[in-house]
Design an enzyme around this catalytic site. Sequence first.
Site, PDB file in Angstrom:
ATOM      1  CB  CYS A   1      -4.691  46.075  46.842  1.00  0.00           C
ATOM      2  SG  CYS A   1      -4.246  47.374  45.674  1.00  0.00           S
TER       3      CYS A   1
ATOM      4  CB  CYS B   1      -1.706  50.465  47.880  1.00  0.00           C
ATOM      5  SG  CYS B   1      -3.360  50.732  47.225  1.00  0.00           S
TER       6      CYS B   1
ATOM      7  CG  ASP C   1       6.560  21.157  67.408  1.00  0.00           C
ATOM      8  OD1 ASP C   1       7.788  21.120  67.568  1.00  0.00           O
ATOM      9  OD2 ASP C   1       5.751  21.338  68.331  1.00  0.00           O
TER      10      ASP C   1
END
Length: 762
Positions: free
Chosen positions: A27, A30, A445
Site C-alpha cells: 500500500c 509501505c 485532443d
Amino acid sequence: MTAAPTTADDVVDEVQRLQLTISGMSCAACAGRVESVLNKQPGVRASVNFATRVATIEADRDAEATDLCGVIERAGYEARVRDAGAERDDDPDADHARYLMVRLAVAAVLFVPLADLSVMFAVVPSTRFTGWQWLLTALAMPVVIWAAWPFHRVALRQARHGGATMETLISVGITAATAWSLYTVFGHQHAREGIGIWQAIVGSDAIYFEVAAGVTVFVLAGRYFEARAKSRAGGALRALAALSAKDVTLLLRDGTELVIPADELAEQHRFVVRPGQTIAADGLVLEGSASVDMSAMTGEAKPHRVDAGDSVIGGTVVLDGRLIVEAAAVGADTRFAGMVRLVEEAQAQKADTQRLADRIASVFVPVVFVIAALTATGWLLAGGGSAQAFSAALAVLVIACPCALGLATPTAMMVASGRGAQLGIFLKGHRSLEATKAVDTVVFDKTGTLTTGRLSISAITAAPGWEADDLLAHAAGVESASEHAVGLAITSACPHVPAVEDFVAAPGRGVSGRVGDRSVRVGKPSWIAAGRAVPAVAAARRQAEARGETVVFVEIDGHVCGAIAVSDGVKDSAARAVAALHARGLRTVLLTGDNAAAAAAVAAQVGIDDVIADVLPDGKVDVIEQLRDRGRVVAMVGDGINDGPALACADLGMAIGRGTDVAIGAADIILVRDDLVVIPLALDLASATMRTIKVNMIWAFGYNIAAIPIAAAGLLNPLISGAAMAFSSFFVVTNSLRLRNFAATKRSSRRAREIADGSADL
C-alpha cells in the site's frame, strides 16, 4: 595554460543518482515507510513511487547502493538496483495477480463446502459424526494459513516495525476466528438433545471457520482485481519503452557504418536513419531529406518533412529518404525519455493518495484492538471469568473484521465494468473516479479524438475547361507511387487508378510522372503555380486553408488545372457529444499539437470555444496543470501516444478505444466505441460507480461500528454474528448489482438510443 571548462559532471561530482526496485510494498503507507527510512540515512534524499515500485535516490558519492538496499531490507522489504531498460518490459503486477489468483481459486473451492458444513454442524448438532472436527479443520487450514499468507506476512512485518494497516486487522480477524473455532470444536462441545430449533440457534457452538475462510476469499478477490488494474496502468510505460530504437547505425569518420546498441550512442555521434527506422536520439539533420512520422510526439497523422539543418526528435519514424543525424541529446535526456518520465510522475501523483479503506483503517485498526482489550478487562472486573472475557474480546475482533469491505470496491467495479462494456465504456480503476462528480472541464485532443485521424479529400476544384473526375484520376495515377499521407488520400478516393511512368519525387515539394500520354505534377501550390495566376484555383486554395485543410495543385501538360483539398474529417458524433457536455454545465477545451487554423476550424464545427494549439506532449501536461491550479477539475479525452502523459496527469483520463496502447494504458476510462456520445454517459457511469463504492464503504464500516458494542456486551451469538456478516456482504453485493440497471430504465434506454442516433434534444 587555459583552464579546462567546468562540466556538469564536475558540478554534481559529490552527488549520485540511483534507482532501486522495491518488492513487498502492499500500500502507499509501505512506500512512505521505505521513503522515511531512506531519508534518515546521512546524505540521502529519496522519493518512492508506489505505482512503479521504484525509489529514486540522490546520495553522496561514497554511498553504496548495496548499503541502501540493506537499509530497505531491514525495514522488511526487498530491494535491488534497477535496470530501467529491462524492467520496463516486465510486468510485476501481472505476476502478482497470477499469484493471488491461484490462492483465490483454492480458497474459493474449499470455502463453499466449509461454509455449508459449519452452519449445519452448528445449528443441527445431531448431524455431527465421528471426526467432523477434523473434516472442518482440513477444509479450513489451507485457506486460513496458505491462502491468507499474503495478509499474515504483511501483518507480521508491520508488527515488527510497530505499524498496523488493514492487513493487520484482516490477519488478526482470520487468526482469531480460526483459534475460536478450534477451541469450540475440540474443547467446548455441548449436548443438544431435546431442545428446539431456536434454542439451538441461540445457544449453538461458535464455529467460525466459515467466517475466517470467507474473509480470506473476499479480500483476496479485492487484491486480485487491484493487481490487474495496476498491471494495465503499467502497460503505458511498457508501450512507450517499446517505441524507442533498440539499435542505431553509427557513421564512422572513414564513411563506414557500424550497428551498435542505442544506449551506447553519445552526443555528437553521427548516425544514419533509413526508411522505416526509428530515430534513436534528438539531433540535427546533417544530410538528406525525408518525411518523418511525428505521431509519437504530436499525434498528428500528417508526416513532417525535414531537410538538412532541421531538428529531429528521438522516437519518431522516417517514412522515406535517408538521413544523417548528429546526436544532440541521448538516453534519458531525449524528449522521448522525458515523455516516459511524465507518465511515471503523473501516475505517481495518483498513487500517493491512499485508498479510502487504508485511510480509515489507520484509525480503525488501533481502535478495534483497544476496544477488544477494554472488553476483556471489563468482563474480568465484572466477575465474568476468563473464558467469558476471552470470548467477548474475540467476538469484538471477529465482528470488526471487514468482510464486506473486501467486496465494497471490486464488486462495484466488476458490475460497472460489465455494464460499461455494454455501453461502450471500460472503467479501469477507482482512484481517479473520486474526482468524477466534481469534473467541470473536459479537454479534447483533436486528431483521432474529435477527428477520424485519417486524411481524406474534402474538395476538388477544377479550372475552367477541366473535369473534376479527370483531375482526380491523373493526380491519383502519379500519387500511386508515393507513400505520402496526402498521396494515399488521393489514391484511395479514385475508383480506377491509372498506371504511372517516369515517377519522380521532389522532396518537400511534390511528385511528377507520366500518366498515359500526359505529363502530370502534383504538389505544393508554390511549386506548381510558380507565379502563374489561376483565379478559380487560387480562390479554392484560400477557402480550404482558411478551414485548416491541406491543398495541393495539379498540373497536366504544363497547365494548372485544379486544386485538391484534403482534411482530417470531424467525427459525426463530435458536435453532439460537446453539446451534451455543455448541457451538463461542463466547459470544453480543444488541446492539440496541430496548427491554430486547423484547430480553430475543427473547434468551430463541434462547438468548442476554447482552443489551445501548437502544443507538444510536455506542453499538454503544463496546460492540464494550469487548469488544475486555477481550481478546475479536468477530464482529458485523447487517443494518441502523445496524449499519454496528459491522460495520466488529468483528474480523469478518458481514452478512445481505437487509440494507442499508451493512451489506453494511461487513462482511467476507455471508450471502447469510437463514438463520442458515450463521453457524457461515461461520466455518468463513473459518478454512479463512485457513489456505489462510497455507500458500500459506509455500510461496511458502519456495520462493524454498530456491531462492536453488541459484541463487547456479550450479546452477540457467534452464529447470529456470522449470519449478520453474511447479510452485510449480501447488502454490498446487491447494492453493487444495481449498476447493472444503469441507463437501462425505459426513459434512460430511450435517451441513450436518441443520443446514439442523433435525435436527442441536447
